[in-house]
Design an enzyme around this catalytic site. Structure first.
Site, PDB file in Angstrom:
ATOM      1  N   HIS A 163      -0.075   6.604   5.940  1.00 51.15           N
ATOM      2  CA  HIS A 163       0.475   6.355   4.601  1.00 51.15           C
ATOM      3  C   HIS A 163       0.993   7.676   4.019  1.00 51.15           C
ATOM      4  O   HIS A 163       0.557   8.748   4.432  1.00 51.15           O
ATOM      5  CB  HIS A 163      -0.594   5.775   3.671  1.00 51.15           C
ATOM      6  CG  HIS A 163      -0.882   4.332   3.906  1.00 51.15           C
ATOM      7  ND1 HIS A 163      -1.740   3.908   4.896  1.00 51.15           N
ATOM      8  CD2 HIS A 163      -0.430   3.207   3.290  1.00 51.15           C
ATOM      9  CE1 HIS A 163      -1.812   2.584   4.879  1.00 51.15           C
ATOM     10  NE2 HIS A 163      -1.023   2.138   3.914  1.00 51.15           N
ATOM     11  N   SER A 187       0.801  -1.226   0.000  1.00 53.26           N
ATOM     12  CA  SER A 187       0.000   0.000   0.000  1.00 53.26           C
ATOM     13  C   SER A 187       0.835   1.277   0.000  1.00 53.26           C
ATOM     14  O   SER A 187       0.333   2.343  -0.361  1.00 53.26           O
ATOM     15  CB  SER A 187      -0.950   0.014   1.205  1.00 53.26           C
ATOM     16  OG  SER A 187      -0.232  -0.063   2.425  1.00 53.26           O
TER      17      SER A 187
END
Length: 274
Positions: free
Chosen positions: A249, A39
């Site tokens: 992230h 990811s």
């Protein structure tokens, strides 16, 4: 019998027209880039997706896409998929490599040691010790399990792409310690523990990359001025309870100004890559 002299200009004109009308040959591609990973390689954190319902969660603002867009003469294969572990990379992504691949980026390992679960535990637990213990278990897994798994992945990558420049992309630290985080959230003890997990991952990945003859892109010095609680522009998404899978992230700036800029610098002037 000779053709009448008067026909020569007509035939010449027809020949010239045929030559001009012939389809132009496409310029040969300068190389082939394959992006492998999890990811951190795809779009969580950027909030921009090709299809938000697709399991791989790919999008246009990630560092592999940015690199490919700035190098249009290089063919691009996006193999990376959100949630991938080393076993998934071996099964689903490495087979997309070919002998003519000239550049590979690979960023995988965080899911193998359960880093998402570790983060979630640190967020939900009241006791710092529970968080620290979870981080220590993840660090043990990085050395005992992830290290040999990465060696297997890197060997498979080299076998499938024997002539490629391979860049192993690392993970950043998440927090600036004693920074400006306000009074809520994790303690500095927990933040230190999570940063130490990033350090362990980096050490394992760098060692295995060196043994494989690959380049290691250490994201820690790149992101450190822009981590959570820093005074600079944030390149990581913070905790969002309604969007846990977006949290922690790289955001669009992290991909563009962090990972892409570092990758572009590493590949500048490399034949068959830049």
């Amino acid at each position: 019998m000779r053709a009448p002299r008067a026909l020569f200009p007509v035939l010449a004109a027809l020949f010239a027209t045929a030559v001009l009308a012939a389809p132009a040959q496409a310029a040969p591609l300068a190389g082939k880039y394959v992006a492998i990973g999890d990811s951190y390689t795809t779009a969580p954190g950027t909030r921009t997706y090709d299809d938000p319902d697709h399991a791989c969660r790919r999008g246009p603002l990630t560092y592999p896409r940015l690199w490919a867009a700035s190098h249009p003469s290089v063919a691009f294969v996006e193999a990376a998929c959100s949630g991938a572990k080393t076993a998934d990379v071996l099964t689903d992504q490495v087979p997309l490599l070919t002998a003519d691949t000239t550049l590979v980026t690979i960023q995988v390992g965080g899911n193998d040691v359960g880093f998402v679960d570790v983060l979630t535990n640190c967020i939900l637990t009241i006791d710092d010790r529970d968080c620290v213990n979870g981080v220590e278990l993840a660090k043990q897994a990085a050395n005992a399990y992830l290290s040999p798994a990465l060696a297997q992945v890197y060997a498979a990558v080299r076998a499938k792409a024997p002539s490629a420049r391979v860049i192993v992309v690392g993970y950043p630290r998440i927090y600036t310690i004693r920074g400006n985080c306000g009074i809520f959230g994790l303690s500095d003890t927990e933040r230190n523990a999570l940063n130490s997990a990033a350090d362990t991952l980096a050490a394992v990945m760098a060692q295995r990359a060196a043994e494989a003859g690959f380049t290691f892109l250490d994201a820690r010095p790149v992101f450190d001025p822009h981590t959570l609680c820093s005074s600079g522009t944030k390149w990581l998404t913070s905790l969002e309870w309604d969007k846990i899978n977006e949290s922690y992230h790289p955001n669009a700036a992290g991909h563009r100004d962090g990972y892409y800029a570092a990758l572009n610098s590493l590949t500048a002037g490399v034949r068959g890559v830049a």
